[in-house]
Motif scaffolding. Sequence first.
Motif, PDB file in Angstrom:
ATOM      1  N   VAL A 277     -28.055  -2.606  24.261  1.00 48.66           N
ATOM      2  CA  VAL A 277     -27.433  -1.628  25.610  1.00 48.66           C
ATOM      3  C   VAL A 277     -26.150  -1.564  25.154  1.00 48.66           C
ATOM      4  CG1 VAL A 277     -26.803  -1.763  27.941  1.00 48.66           C
ATOM      5  CG2 VAL A 277     -29.456  -2.313  27.003  1.00 48.66           C
ATOM      6  N   GLY A 278     -25.223  -2.760  24.807  1.00 49.30           N
ATOM      7  CA  GLY A 278     -23.859  -2.308  24.617  1.00 49.30           C
ATOM      8  C   GLY A 278     -23.422  -1.378  23.383  1.00 49.30           C
ATOM      9  N   LYS A 279     -24.245  -1.392  22.631  1.00 48.99           N
ATOM     10  CA  LYS A 279     -23.938  -0.556  21.355  1.00 48.99           C
ATOM     11  C   LYS A 279     -24.694   0.766  21.282  1.00 48.99           C
ATOM     12  CE  LYS A 279     -23.068  -2.344  17.272  1.00 48.99           C
ATOM     13  NZ  LYS A 279     -23.247  -2.803  15.997  1.00 48.99           N
TER      14      LYS A 279
ATOM     15  N   VAL B 286     -21.505  -7.963  26.508  1.00 48.79           N
ATOM     16  CA  VAL B 286     -22.114  -6.839  27.234  1.00 48.79           C
ATOM     17  C   VAL B 286     -22.154  -7.543  28.855  1.00 48.79           C
ATOM     18  CG1 VAL B 286     -24.170  -5.329  27.689  1.00 48.79           C
ATOM     19  CG2 VAL B 286     -23.524  -6.305  25.445  1.00 48.79           C
ATOM     20  N   LYS B 287     -21.347  -6.805  29.649  1.00 46.88           N
ATOM     21  CA  LYS B 287     -21.234  -7.039  31.058  1.00 46.88           C
ATOM     22  C   LYS B 287     -22.272  -6.676  32.188  1.00 46.88           C
ATOM     23  CE  LYS B 287     -17.891 -10.134  29.627  1.00 46.88           C
ATOM     24  NZ  LYS B 287     -18.160 -11.426  29.782  1.00 46.88           N
ATOM     25  N   SER B 288     -22.771  -5.279  31.629  1.00 50.53           N
ATOM     26  CA  SER B 288     -23.476  -4.840  33.045  1.00 50.53           C
ATOM     27  C   SER B 288     -24.654  -4.013  32.210  1.00 50.53           C
ATOM     28  CB  SER B 288     -22.437  -3.837  33.611  1.00 50.53           C
ATOM     29  OG  SER B 288     -23.262  -2.742  34.548  1.00 50.53           O
ATOM     30  N   PHE B 289     -25.607  -3.897  32.810  1.00 52.45           N
ATOM     31  CA  PHE B 289     -26.695  -2.666  32.749  1.00 52.45           C
ATOM     32  C   PHE B 289     -26.770  -1.442  33.611  1.00 52.45           C
ATOM     33  CE2 PHE B 289     -29.658  -6.699  31.460  1.00 52.45           C
ATOM     34  CZ  PHE B 289     -29.121  -6.513  30.149  1.00 52.45           C
ATOM     35  N   GLY B 290     -25.606  -1.103  34.246  1.00 51.93           N
ATOM     36  CA  GLY B 290     -25.481  -0.110  35.078  1.00 51.93           C
ATOM     37  C   GLY B 290     -26.429  -0.010  36.236  1.00 51.93           C
ATOM     38  N   ASN B 291     -27.005   1.202  36.278  1.00 51.78           N
ATOM     39  CA  ASN B 291     -28.121   1.424  37.302  1.00 51.78           C
ATOM     40  C   ASN B 291     -29.448   1.434  36.685  1.00 51.78           C
ATOM     41  OD1 ASN B 291     -27.722   3.963  36.242  1.00 51.78           O
ATOM     42  ND2 ASN B 291     -27.735   4.951  38.257  1.00 51.78           N
ATOM     43  N   ARG B 292     -29.486   1.080  35.521  1.00 50.68           N
ATOM     44  CA  ARG B 292     -30.990   1.124  34.960  1.00 50.68           C
ATOM     45  C   ARG B 292     -31.940   0.190  35.609  1.00 50.68           C
ATOM     46  NH1 ARG B 292     -27.061   0.668  30.785  1.00 50.68           N
ATOM     47  NH2 ARG B 292     -27.262   2.344  29.164  1.00 50.68           N
TER      48      ARG B 292
END
Length: 351
Positions: free
Chosen positions: A156-158, A257-263
């Motif tokens: 997810v981060g990349k 990677v600090k967040s998955f957003g709004n997924r």
Amino acid sequence: MTKVTGWARVRRWGKRMLLGLLLLLVLLVVVGAIYEALGRKNAAANHPPPGKLVDIGGRKMHIDCRGTGSPTVVFESGLGTGGTIDWTLVHDEIASFTRTCAYDRAGIMWSDAKDTPQRASAVADDLHALLKGAGITGPLVLVGHSIGGPYTRTYVGKYGEQVAGLVMVDASHPDQVARLGKAAKVDAHPGQAGWIMHTATALSWTGIVRFAMANAGQGKLPKDAAARMAAYASKSVHGATSELDGFDRTMDDARAVKSFGNRPVIVLTAMAPLKPEELKGLSLKASDGARFKQEWKALNAEQAALSTRGRQQVVGDAGHYIQIDRPDVVIAAVREVVDEVRADAQAAAKK
């Protein structure tokens, strides 16, 4: 004539016994090496890859895609020798409602080994190249089990523009070693098993790994799936050992990677009490085991909180391999995330 003393006779027979044992050992090694060579030949003939091999630049990786539809579900297995086999009980069912792909990481099952260090960032790069080579661009729903959690988190981060949703299946947390160690007063680093893995890797050519896996029992996996995994175990142990060696670097990659957003994200947490053999393996008392599981639950909750649409689901009657103990739970979670991703796509199309 020189008289042979009792002690001299004992020494003479002792030397003969040692020589006999040495010859027996050499014979066993030779037979084992032949057994291993024949086993690898038979594995290639009797258990060919169910999917396709994709060249990612000098080496090939195996990916097994089934079904049709969007988004594409991609399984990321845990640390071990199973690879695609780990998803046997859920693959076809999920493929009945969307395209679903399982793949083998470098050195596991049908995928070629690599001579560079393994860690989450490298796994993400390999997967990205594999998907591109297979003509899969997204949107993706990543399903990560155990160390597959940090691998998907790093992906997810990349390459987050491809990722529309995630399902974490009793996934590892970047800070689990310190947190579990403090909560249960135990060394929770998987590197404790490093000497076993390295020994198995070094002796894999002797047939001992193949013999052990062939006689280990199949558990809840179908007989044919267990046979495929055993057939390639002596090869796969090399890839698994490389991943174990890169464990700390993997956790560093995932921690960034600090967040998955709004997924949409569902985190499945196995909360069945640790079995006696598991407690013994970790040198834990039952009371310590309970604290271990509660801290594990808290770590999983934190991963759910990485998304504004994340939720945790506790699975009280499953062990670490939820996809084997309770495949229905994994199937339902993936279906829910797939439905949310499709709803998001429909809403975006109307704007």
